[in-house]
Design a protein around this motif. Structure first.
Motif, PDB file in Angstrom:
ATOM      1  N   SER A 177       0.812  -1.157  -0.015  1.00  0.00           N
ATOM      2  CA  SER A 177       0.040   0.046  -0.051  1.00  0.00           C
ATOM      3  C   SER A 177       0.753   1.377   0.026  1.00  0.00           C
ATOM      4  CB  SER A 177      -0.928  -0.077   1.065  1.00  0.00           C
ATOM      5  OG  SER A 177      -0.065   0.400   2.328  1.00  0.00           O
ATOM      6  N   SER A 178       0.218   2.425  -0.395  1.00  0.00           N
ATOM      7  CA  SER A 178       0.726   3.789  -0.461  1.00  0.00           C
ATOM      8  C   SER A 178       0.041   4.350   0.666  1.00  0.00           C
ATOM      9  CB  SER A 178       0.776   4.517  -1.582  1.00  0.00           C
ATOM     10  OG  SER A 178      -0.461   4.640  -2.310  1.00  0.00           O
ATOM     11  N   MET A 179      -0.565   3.414   1.796  1.00  0.00           N
ATOM     12  CA  MET A 179      -1.530   4.027   2.891  1.00  0.00           C
ATOM     13  C   MET A 179      -0.745   5.147   3.860  1.00  0.00           C
ATOM     14  SD  MET A 179      -2.887   1.641   6.040  1.00  0.00           S
ATOM     15  CE  MET A 179      -3.437   2.561   7.665  1.00  0.00           C
ATOM     16  N   ALA A 180      -1.396   6.108   4.117  1.00  0.00           N
ATOM     17  CA  ALA A 180      -0.810   7.064   5.090  1.00  0.00           C
ATOM     18  C   ALA A 180      -1.682   7.571   6.089  1.00  0.00           C
ATOM     19  CB  ALA A 180      -0.324   8.298   4.365  1.00  0.00           C
ATOM     20  N   VAL A 181      -1.438   7.288   7.517  1.00  0.00           N
ATOM     21  CA  VAL A 181      -2.671   7.712   8.497  1.00  0.00           C
ATOM     22  C   VAL A 181      -1.676   8.567   9.383  1.00  0.00           C
ATOM     23  CG1 VAL A 181      -3.964   6.796  10.297  1.00  0.00           C
ATOM     24  CG2 VAL A 181      -3.988   5.716   8.079  1.00  0.00           C
ATOM     25  N   PRO A 197       2.665  13.618  17.791  1.00  0.00           N
ATOM     26  CA  PRO A 197       2.302  13.011  16.020  1.00  0.00           C
ATOM     27  C   PRO A 197       2.559  11.866  15.787  1.00  0.00           C
ATOM     28  CG  PRO A 197       4.016  14.726  16.043  1.00  0.00           C
ATOM     29  CD  PRO A 197       3.799  14.389  17.343  1.00  0.00           C
ATOM     30  N   ILE A 198       1.985  10.818  15.352  1.00  0.00           N
ATOM     31  CA  ILE A 198       2.421   9.757  14.834  1.00  0.00           C
ATOM     32  C   ILE A 198       2.019   9.301  13.473  1.00  0.00           C
ATOM     33  CG2 ILE A 198       2.502   7.070  15.317  1.00  0.00           C
ATOM     34  CD1 ILE A 198       1.750   7.688  18.354  1.00  0.00           C
ATOM     35  N   SER A 199       2.958   9.126  12.561  1.00  0.00           N
ATOM     36  CA  SER A 199       2.634   8.970  11.185  1.00  0.00           C
ATOM     37  C   SER A 199       2.909   7.470  10.926  1.00  0.00           C
ATOM     38  CB  SER A 199       3.339   9.873  10.301  1.00  0.00           C
ATOM     39  OG  SER A 199       3.180   9.444   8.872  1.00  0.00           O
TER      40      SER A 199
END
Length: 491
Positions: A177-181, A197-199
């Motif tokens: 994936s190219s998921m980003a949360v 902040p957590i990425s």
């Protein structure tokens, strides 16, 4: 300074994480995104007859779908293309459901820990607040919460043949994936407020599952689906703190994360454990039976045959469950046949089902037998009662005593209704012995004992009429009585 040690510890931790992630940055997540079907569509690419397998090629094999090295797996090209077309819509729908599922869990967990709740003011998942807080952060709408452009893929399918009423599938799922949360934790320590902040991004995922579909006879013919995970799945991702170093690159963090994921999945989903999802009510199976009624068919008296010159050859069909009839023996040349047979019939619903009795005359010269008469025995009595909620009327079902009380025997003489033929001037009566067995407290199952036949006085049991018919009959009788009283008063 009161907060000096805390600030120093925080700066030291961040420095250590930054240096460690840089030193060990060569341990990157496996990448499932670069494998495409471009070579399948290019006729100029030929597979060499003999090729040396390099280490780089061997390292790619675990990243490929199962059909590339297991010949019994079928490719699902069409399904993967369909998922790719639907992915933009699926992404939005999945994210909405994720927020709906996570929000009550987070709120319940934090409410159960008042000490932490006093420190944590809010937790956001992208632009969504999980604690329904009103934010002063003007940049919250700019936070990422997306599954990316690369859809999940099915790495093939293997179907097992089975003699049972089930279909077994094995389907590996692959997601590069190219998921980003972006996850924001807003905390308060005294007069200080700060944000952690957590990425999370670049989730790489591969899992092999076994799906068992239980087949039933009613549409859509799949009662439930049972899913098991075959082995601990591969899950890898990047996790950045303060938009900086990758924590997952530190030694031991990745292994601990995989161990935790594997430990949780072992408890619920890793084979032989499984998760079942009903696709039909009660998994497509019929409801548990309410009991079993034991019938003793004794005899029929005064039966008129359809044959003008000879006596009939009668037999009886008994039915409670639709389509599951039980057949008595055929008594040759008799208008007063004696059967003395026992039958056990399962009752699923005392209110909706009934005992159906049909008497036939066996005709060896005709493809169909002649129906001589029918009868019905209900298990409950219907009556009209007042509905306190709606102030109207409602139908109340009350089981008869021989149904309500376990091991109660009831001797019945049941009149047979003519089948409609003009030749049937009179129909005999079938004598039945009916008993109900011991009721279980849990499932209300009923087991039967045969009733005694001799020494019992036969009583006539009339078939219960529907509640609407009973009400109309009472209204008719009341109108007739009223008219009679009016005529009598006028005279």
């Amino acid at each position: 300074m009161v907060f000096g040690p805390f600030i120093g510890a925080g700066l030291g931790a961040l420095t250590g994480i930054g240096i460690g992630s840089t030193v060990f940055s060569g341990d990157r997540p496996k990448d499932y995104t670069f494998l495409t079907e471009a070579a399948d569509k290019n006729d100029n690419i030929r597979t060499p007859a003999v090729a040396n397998v390099t280490d780089e090629m061997r390292n790619i094999i675990p990243l490929t779908p199962e059909w590339t090295y297991w010949p019994d797996y079928e490719r699902w090209v069409m399904i993967n293309r369909l998922i790719r077309l639907m992915w933009p819509k699926l992404t939005r729908a999945i994210l909405v459901e994720v927020v709906k599922a996570i929000k009550p869990i987070v709120q319940k967990t934090l409410n159960g820990m008042p000490s932490i709740l006093g420190v944590v003011e809010d937790i956001t998942l992208g632009p969504h607040s999980l604690m329904d807080a009103e934010h002063l952060d003007p940049h919250i709408t700019e936070k990422y919460f997306t599954l990316g452009d690369h859809p999940i893929r099915v790495g093939g399918m293997k179907v097992y043949r089975t003699t049972e009423e089930s279909c077994i599938l094995e389907m590996p799922y692959i997601w590069g994936s190219s998921m980003a949360v972006d996850i924001q934790v807003y905390m308060k320590l005294g007069p200080l407020r700060f944000v952690l902040p957590i990425s999370i991004s670049q989730v790489q995922f591969k899992m092999n599952t076994r799906i068992v579909l239980n087949m039933v006879d009613t549409f859509p013919c799949i009662g439930c689906a049972t899913v098991s995970v075959l082995g601990i799945p591969h899950i890898d991702f990047r996790m950045n703190l303060f938009n900086g170093p990758d924590v997952m690159a530190l030694p031991g963090i990745k292994e601990v994360t995989r161990w935790v994921i594997g430990y949780v999945l072992k408890q619920v989903a890793i084979y032989p454990n499984s998760i079942s999802a009903p696709l039909m009510q009660n998994y497509g199976e019929p409801p548990e039976p309410q009991g079993m009624v034991h019938i003793f068919l004794e005899k029929i008296e005064g039966l008129k045959s359809t044959d003008l010159m000879t006596k009939g050859d009668p037999y009886v069909l008994l039915e409670v469950r639709e389509g599951r009839q039980q057949h008595s023996k055929t008594v040759k040349s008799s208008n007063n046949p004696k059967f003395n047979e026992e039958f056990f019939l399962v009752v699923d619903d005392l209110e909706k089902q009934k005992l159906s009795i049909k008497v036939y005359d066996y005709d060896r010269m005709s493809p169909t037998d002649d129906l001589l008469g029918t009868a019905e025995v209900f298990f409950t009595d219907e009556r009209i009662d007042k509905d306190e909620d709606t102030m109207g009327e409602k139908v109340v079902y009350e089981p008869y005593d021989w149904i309500r009380v376990p091991l109660t025997e009831k001797k019945m003489t049941i009149p047979l209704q003519p089948a409609g033929s003009n030749l049937l001037k009179s129909i005999g009566k079938a004598a039945f012995g009916v008993a109900k067995g011991a009721a279980s407290e849990v499932k209300n199952l009923i087991t039967m004992t045969a009733p005694e036949v001799t020494g019992k006085k036969l009583t006539t049991i009339h078939v219960a009429k529907p509640a609407k018919e009973v009400r109309e009959l009472k209204e008719k009788q009341a109108a007739e009585q009223k008219a009679a009283d009016k005529t009598k008063a006028a005279a």
